[in-house]
Design a protein around this motif. Structure first.
Motif, PDB file in Angstrom:
ATOM      1  N   ARG A   1      28.515  25.432 -41.056  1.00  0.00           N
ATOM      2  CA  ARG A   1      27.430  25.126 -41.976  1.00  0.00           C
ATOM      3  C   ARG A   1      28.016  24.525 -43.251  1.00  0.00           C
ATOM      4  O   ARG A   1      29.211  24.679 -43.517  1.00  0.00           O
ATOM      5  CB  ARG A   1      26.656  26.420 -42.318  1.00  0.00           C
TER       6      ARG A   1
ATOM      7  N   GLN B   1      28.699  19.285 -38.661  1.00  0.00           N
ATOM      8  CA  GLN B   1      27.829  20.348 -39.154  1.00  0.00           C
ATOM      9  C   GLN B   1      27.111  21.009 -37.987  1.00  0.00           C
ATOM     10  O   GLN B   1      26.906  20.398 -36.942  1.00  0.00           O
ATOM     11  CB  GLN B   1      26.806  19.781 -40.139  1.00  0.00           C
TER      12      GLN B   1
ATOM     13  N   ARG C   1      20.865  24.728 -38.941  1.00  0.00           N
ATOM     14  CA  ARG C   1      20.517  25.757 -39.928  1.00  0.00           C
ATOM     15  C   ARG C   1      20.359  27.136 -39.293  1.00  0.00           C
ATOM     16  O   ARG C   1      20.542  28.154 -39.934  1.00  0.00           O
ATOM     17  CB  ARG C   1      19.202  25.391 -40.635  1.00  0.00           C
ATOM     18  N   THR C   2      20.019  27.138 -38.000  1.00  0.00           N
ATOM     19  CA  THR C   2      19.800  28.422 -37.324  1.00  0.00           C
ATOM     20  C   THR C   2      21.071  29.251 -37.251  1.00  0.00           C
ATOM     21  O   THR C   2      21.021  30.450 -36.955  1.00  0.00           O
ATOM     22  CB  THR C   2      19.284  28.183 -35.889  1.00  0.00           C
ATOM     23  N   ALA C   3      22.238  28.611 -37.521  1.00  0.00           N
ATOM     24  CA  ALA C   3      23.510  29.343 -37.473  1.00  0.00           C
ATOM     25  C   ALA C   3      23.789  30.079 -38.771  1.00  0.00           C
ATOM     26  O   ALA C   3      24.759  30.843 -38.860  1.00  0.00           O
ATOM     27  CB  ALA C   3      24.658  28.368 -37.172  1.00  0.00           C
ATOM     28  N   GLU C   4      22.978  29.879 -39.794  1.00  0.00           N
ATOM     29  CA  GLU C   4      23.222  30.509 -41.084  1.00  0.00           C
ATOM     30  C   GLU C   4      23.224  32.032 -40.947  1.00  0.00           C
ATOM     31  O   GLU C   4      22.232  32.635 -40.505  1.00  0.00           O
ATOM     32  CB  GLU C   4      22.154  30.075 -42.088  1.00  0.00           C
TER      33      GLU C   4
ATOM     34  N   PRO D   1      28.016  30.863 -35.125  1.00  0.00           N
ATOM     35  CA  PRO D   1      27.515  29.629 -34.510  1.00  0.00           C
ATOM     36  C   PRO D   1      27.956  29.530 -33.053  1.00  0.00           C
ATOM     37  O   PRO D   1      28.935  30.140 -32.640  1.00  0.00           O
ATOM     38  CB  PRO D   1      28.153  28.523 -35.359  1.00  0.00           C
TER      39      PRO D   1
ATOM     40  N   GLN E   1      24.403  24.813 -31.144  1.00  0.00           N
ATOM     41  CA  GLN E   1      23.983  24.535 -32.515  1.00  0.00           C
ATOM     42  C   GLN E   1      24.741  23.372 -33.160  1.00  0.00           C
ATOM     43  O   GLN E   1      24.533  23.092 -34.334  1.00  0.00           O
ATOM     44  CB  GLN E   1      24.160  25.799 -33.370  1.00  0.00           C
TER      45      GLN E   1
ATOM     46  N   ARG F   1      25.298  19.964 -34.498  1.00  0.00           N
ATOM     47  CA  ARG F   1      24.217  19.129 -35.003  1.00  0.00           C
ATOM     48  C   ARG F   1      24.346  17.692 -34.495  1.00  0.00           C
ATOM     49  O   ARG F   1      25.420  17.111 -34.543  1.00  0.00           O
ATOM     50  CB  ARG F   1      24.258  19.130 -36.531  1.00  0.00           C
TER      51      ARG F   1
ATOM     52  N   HIS G   1      33.415  30.692 -39.323  1.00  0.00           N
ATOM     53  CA  HIS G   1      32.342  31.667 -39.554  1.00  0.00           C
ATOM     54  C   HIS G   1      32.775  32.695 -40.586  1.00  0.00           C
ATOM     55  O   HIS G   1      33.921  33.146 -40.614  1.00  0.00           O
ATOM     56  CB  HIS G   1      31.974  32.392 -38.250  1.00  0.00           C
TER      57      HIS G   1
END
Length: 441
Positions: free
Chosen positions: A209, A359, A362-365, A369, A373, A375, A391
């Protein structure tokens, strides 16, 4: 005589001598076909004869004048090869097969010259075509010439007399340096143990991210590769300027907080550390390109020149989302897919590792990840030989709480075609924007 009226470079005597020498000593064809092909011959007759020879060799037939003429007759190519009279005359041109390699290299040299003339003619013709972009013409021309430098390179056969001393020397080197890497070492002990270093022709993805340290990870690896190990390294920065990259590298090497370098609030002892770091970085074989929104064709062309001119052995790209596709009208998914495939083919073409930052959604925030995910396109997951994710929890400083410059980070190896997957424990030194191995203590 104008250039267009000139006869392309060729040497018919050398072509006949090559074929004649092979007929005198059939075993020599095994060496010649490692670098010579039928289309390297200028004469259609000689092309046909050599093609028949390679066919006999592939079928395990020991060739001579009779088997060659028989094969040409059966395939209906005898007349195309000049007839029985011409084929029978080939051995009259050479007294011995001893110089077959010398004759064959003359044939190859003239073939290379003809190819260069053809490429030059194609460039001239395409340059007048106003429907083609000049960058596209340049990229295609560079690719053709680059391939020509590697085409038809002879493969070598090594005896154990050659192999054993070199192998022992390599083992001794690894013993003295305690280095288990067969590829490019990243400097992260656990990661290098899992991967044996970044391998040639592989595309490696580092995903995270925003603000989780993708660029810091790349720069930490590059510091070890280019500054510590002196391995030539290329870095495409599509987000930061070369000066910003230089400042972050100096901060890492000198271990001076980046805020100090940016504000100028340096102490006397900092200047000595900065001077030593600058000395170490000055001669480092690290080459930076800082063009924002770089076109894919331009990136490929620049990478190709870096390989030839600077002899780079690894390339980093920061990051894939900022590369501009040549087909901007296409859907984003298709653009990202084309870019991913192109970067993978670039790694194979240059035969070096290409490390690409990417990148994640956003779902990995806050969560670990995963491959789904990444991108942009599922093609990235498919094309990559290795995928790693950074991470860690974002640490928010509470009011009145002392700032902790050392943060735990995990590098998740989620995909590796030729090795294990797993987690690598690291620490992130936020003051220097640098990743380091986590102490076992």
């Amino acid at each position: 005589m104008e250039l267009k009226d000139r006869v392309p470079p060729h040497n018919l005597d050398a072509e006949k001598a090559t074929l004649g020498a092979i007929l005198l000593d059939w075993s020599s064809i095994g060496d010649v076909i490692t670098y010579l092909r039928s289309d390297n011959f200028y004469s259609l007759q000689n092309q046909t004869i050599f093609e028949s020879m390679t066919g006999l060799f592939a079928r395990g037939v020991r060739g001579d004048m009779l088997t060659l003429i028989d094969d040409l007759t059966k395939t209906g190519n005898l007349e195309k090869a000049g007839g029985m009279t011409y084929v029978s005359s080939l051995t009259d041109t050479v007294p011995t097969s001893a110089n077959v390699d010398y004759y064959a290299k003359i044939v190859l040299d003239n073939s290379t010259r003809r190819n260069l003339i053809k490429i030059s003619s194609d460039i001239k013709s395409e340059s007048f075509d106003e429907t083609k972009e000049s960058r596209k013409i340049l990229e295609e021309a560079e690719q053709k010439i680059f391939k020509l430098t590697d085409v038809n390179q002879a493969s070598k056969v090594f005896s154990m007399r050659d192999v054993v001393p070199k192998t022992i020397k390599l083992i001794d080197y690894h013993y003295k340096n305690k280095d288990s890497c067969s590829g490019i070492p990243t400097g992260f002990t656990q990661l290098d143990s899992m991967t044996s270093g970044f391998q040639n022709s592989e595309m490696i993805i580092i995903g995270a991210r925003p603000s989780m340290g993708k660029t810091a990870m790349a720069l930490s690896m590059m510091q070890h590769i280019a500054i510590d190990k002196r391995i030539p390294c290329g870095f495409f920065s599509l987000e930061m300027s070369a000066e910003q990259i230089g400042q972050r590298i100096l901060s890492q090497v000198a271990r001076i907080p980046g805020t100090k370098l940016r504000s100028g609030m340096l102490k006397t002892e900092d200047f000595k550390k900065l001077q030593d770091a600058a000395g170490a970085c000055f001669e480092a074989p690290l080459y930076i390109v800082d063009t924002p929104n770089m076109k894919l064709l331009d990136l490929r062309a620049m990478a190709r020149r870096m390989k030839v001119n600077q002899k780079v052995q690894i390339i980093f790209i920061d990051y894939i989302g900022l590369i501009t596709s040549e087909h901007e009208e296409a859907p984003v998914y298709e653009q990202q897919s084309a870019i991913s495939k192109s970067l993978k083919s670039l790694a194979r073409e240059l035969e070096i590792p290409v490390v690409v930052l990417c990148q994640v959604a956003r779902t990995a925030e806050g969560d670990e990840p995963n491959l789904a995910q990444l991108r942009g396109s599922g093609s990235i997951e498919q094309d990559a030989d290795m995928v790693m994710f950074i991470h860690g929890n974002r640490i928010k400083q509470q009011e009145g709480e002392a700032f902790n410059p050392v943060m735990d980070r995990k590098l998740i190896v989620a995909k590796q075609r030729n090795g294990p997957i797993g987690d690598v424990e690291l620490v992130f030194l936020s003051s220097y924007t640098k990743f380091e191995n986590k102490s076992k203590e």
